[in-house]
Design an enzyme around this catalytic site. Structure first.
Site, mmCIF file in Angstrom:
data_model
loop_
_atom_site.group_PDB
_atom_site.id
_atom_site.type_symbol
_atom_site.label_atom_id
_atom_site.label_comp_id
_atom_site.label_asym_id
_atom_site.label_seq_id
_atom_site.Cartn_x
_atom_site.Cartn_y
_atom_site.Cartn_z
ATOM 1 N N ASP A 33 -20.977 -34.892 -39.035
ATOM 2 C CA ASP A 33 -22.215 -34.198 -38.716
ATOM 3 C C ASP A 33 -23.231 -34.445 -39.830
ATOM 4 O OD1 ASP A 33 -22.904 -31.552 -36.705
ATOM 5 O OD2 ASP A 33 -24.188 -31.848 -38.475
ATOM 6 N N ILE A 34 -24.471 -34.681 -39.451
ATOM 7 C CA ILE A 34 -25.529 -35.010 -40.417
ATOM 8 C C ILE A 34 -25.913 -33.796 -41.275
ATOM 9 C CG2 ILE A 34 -27.597 -34.469 -39.029
ATOM 10 C CD1 ILE A 34 -28.653 -37.280 -39.829
ATOM 11 N N ASN A 94 -20.293 -25.987 -28.117
ATOM 12 C CA ASN A 94 -21.353 -25.119 -27.596
ATOM 13 C C ASN A 94 -21.789 -25.628 -26.229
ATOM 14 O OD1 ASN A 94 -21.521 -23.540 -29.995
ATOM 15 N ND2 ASN A 94 -22.683 -25.176 -30.973
ATOM 16 N N GLU A 102 -27.527 -27.860 -28.868
ATOM 17 C CA GLU A 102 -28.795 -28.540 -29.165
ATOM 18 C C GLU A 102 -28.815 -29.958 -28.615
ATOM 19 O OE1 GLU A 102 -29.279 -28.235 -33.382
ATOM 20 O OE2 GLU A 102 -29.463 -26.056 -33.304
ATOM 21 N N VAL A 103 -27.680 -30.646 -28.718
ATOM 22 C CA VAL A 103 -27.625 -32.035 -28.251
ATOM 23 C C VAL A 103 -26.892 -32.063 -26.905
ATOM 24 C CG1 VAL A 103 -26.823 -34.360 -28.764
ATOM 25 C CG2 VAL A 103 -27.596 -32.878 -30.632
ATOM 26 N N HIS A 107 -19.904 -32.494 -27.281
ATOM 27 C CA HIS A 107 -19.363 -32.770 -28.623
ATOM 28 C C HIS A 107 -18.528 -31.592 -29.082
ATOM 29 C CE1 HIS A 107 -23.413 -31.064 -28.957
ATOM 30 N NE2 HIS A 107 -23.016 -30.444 -30.052
ATOM 31 N N HIS A 109 -17.156 -29.803 -32.456
ATOM 32 C CA HIS A 109 -17.293 -29.706 -33.906
ATOM 33 C C HIS A 109 -15.905 -29.461 -34.484
ATOM 34 C CE1 HIS A 109 -21.758 -28.849 -33.937
ATOM 35 N NE2 HIS A 109 -21.480 -28.456 -32.704
HETATM 36 P P1 AMP Z 1 -24.942 -28.313 -31.197
HETATM 37 O O1 AMP Z 1 -25.836 -27.236 -31.714
HETATM 38 O O2 AMP Z 1 -23.565 -27.828 -30.864
HETATM 39 O O3 AMP Z 1 -25.579 -29.100 -30.073
HETATM 40 O O4 AMP Z 1 -24.708 -29.298 -32.411
HETATM 41 C C1 AMP Z 1 -25.466 -30.452 -32.637
HETATM 42 C C2 AMP Z 1 -25.019 -30.995 -33.962
HETATM 43 O O5 AMP Z 1 -25.447 -32.329 -34.058
HETATM 44 C C3 AMP Z 1 -25.594 -30.259 -35.173
HETATM 45 O O6 AMP Z 1 -24.519 -29.761 -35.966
HETATM 46 C C4 AMP Z 1 -26.400 -31.338 -35.901
HETATM 47 O O7 AMP Z 1 -26.351 -31.220 -37.306
HETATM 48 C C5 AMP Z 1 -25.743 -32.607 -35.389
HETATM 49 N N1 AMP Z 1 -26.573 -33.795 -35.431
HETATM 50 C C6 AMP Z 1 -27.839 -33.928 -34.966
HETATM 51 N N2 AMP Z 1 -28.280 -35.191 -35.154
HETATM 52 C C7 AMP Z 1 -27.247 -35.875 -35.732
HETATM 53 C C8 AMP Z 1 -27.065 -37.211 -36.179
HETATM 54 N N3 AMP Z 1 -28.041 -38.121 -36.061
HETATM 55 N N4 AMP Z 1 -25.890 -37.559 -36.736
HETATM 56 C C9 AMP Z 1 -24.896 -36.647 -36.869
HETATM 57 N N5 AMP Z 1 -25.004 -35.375 -36.462
HETATM 58 C C10 AMP Z 1 -26.161 -34.980 -35.911
#
Ligand code: AMP
Length: 121
Positions: A33-34, A94, A102-103, A107, A109
């Site tokens: 994770d970034i 999530n 968010e994405v 995924h 975690h």
């Molecule tokens: P969620 O809130 O469960 O959708 O988590 C999205 C996760 O993606 C967050 O923990 C971010 O820090 C992570 N994230 C967003 N962009 C990137 C990226 N380019 N590389 C790695 N992780 C990312």
């Protein structure tokens, strides 16, 4: 809701943007994770286009579903946080607005390397 091919994880899978890769096989990809929330914070994602866990369970093949479950343990072993090798970890996914997703690409975690603390904050 349809899958957004321009989400950031789709771009990582297409190698349009870089990532810090941990593991890859036919069905699954894993990277750090970034913005790590714990000492170790990894993400495990399917290579297929699935929005969230419900979408995955509805549309993915049994092979993809089994591969995802096994890959989580394999990544935990690689990171040294599995019960077998380390001291344990937390897996979390999530879903949607109330879940805080968010994405919009499924995924998981993986948090570890230290005591993770409360279940929900
Ligand atoms: P969620 O809130 O469960 O959708 O988590 C999205 C996760 O993606 C967050 O923990 C971010 O820090 C992570 N994230 C967003 N962009 C990137 C990226 N380019 N590389 C790695 N992780 C990312």
């Amino acid at each position: 809701m349809s899958y957004d091919k321009n989400n950031i994880f789709a771009k990582i899978l297409r190698k349009e943007i870089p990532c810090n890769k941990i593991f890859e096989n036919e069905y699954v990809f894993s990277f750090y994770d970034i913005n790590p929330q714990k000492k170790i914070h990894a993400l495990v994602i399917p290579k297929g286009e699935y929005i969230n866990l419900d979408d995955f369970n509805q549309r993915a093949s049994n092979q993809e579903i089994v591969a995802m479950s096994k890959a989580i343990s394999e990544v935990a072993n690689i990171l040294g946080i599995s019960i077998e090798i380390g001291k344990g970890y937390r897996v979390l996914t999530n879903l949607g607005e109330h879940g805080g997703q968010e994405v919009p690409h499924l995924h998981f975690h993986l948090f570890g390397g230290e005591i993770i603390g409360k279940m929900v904050e």
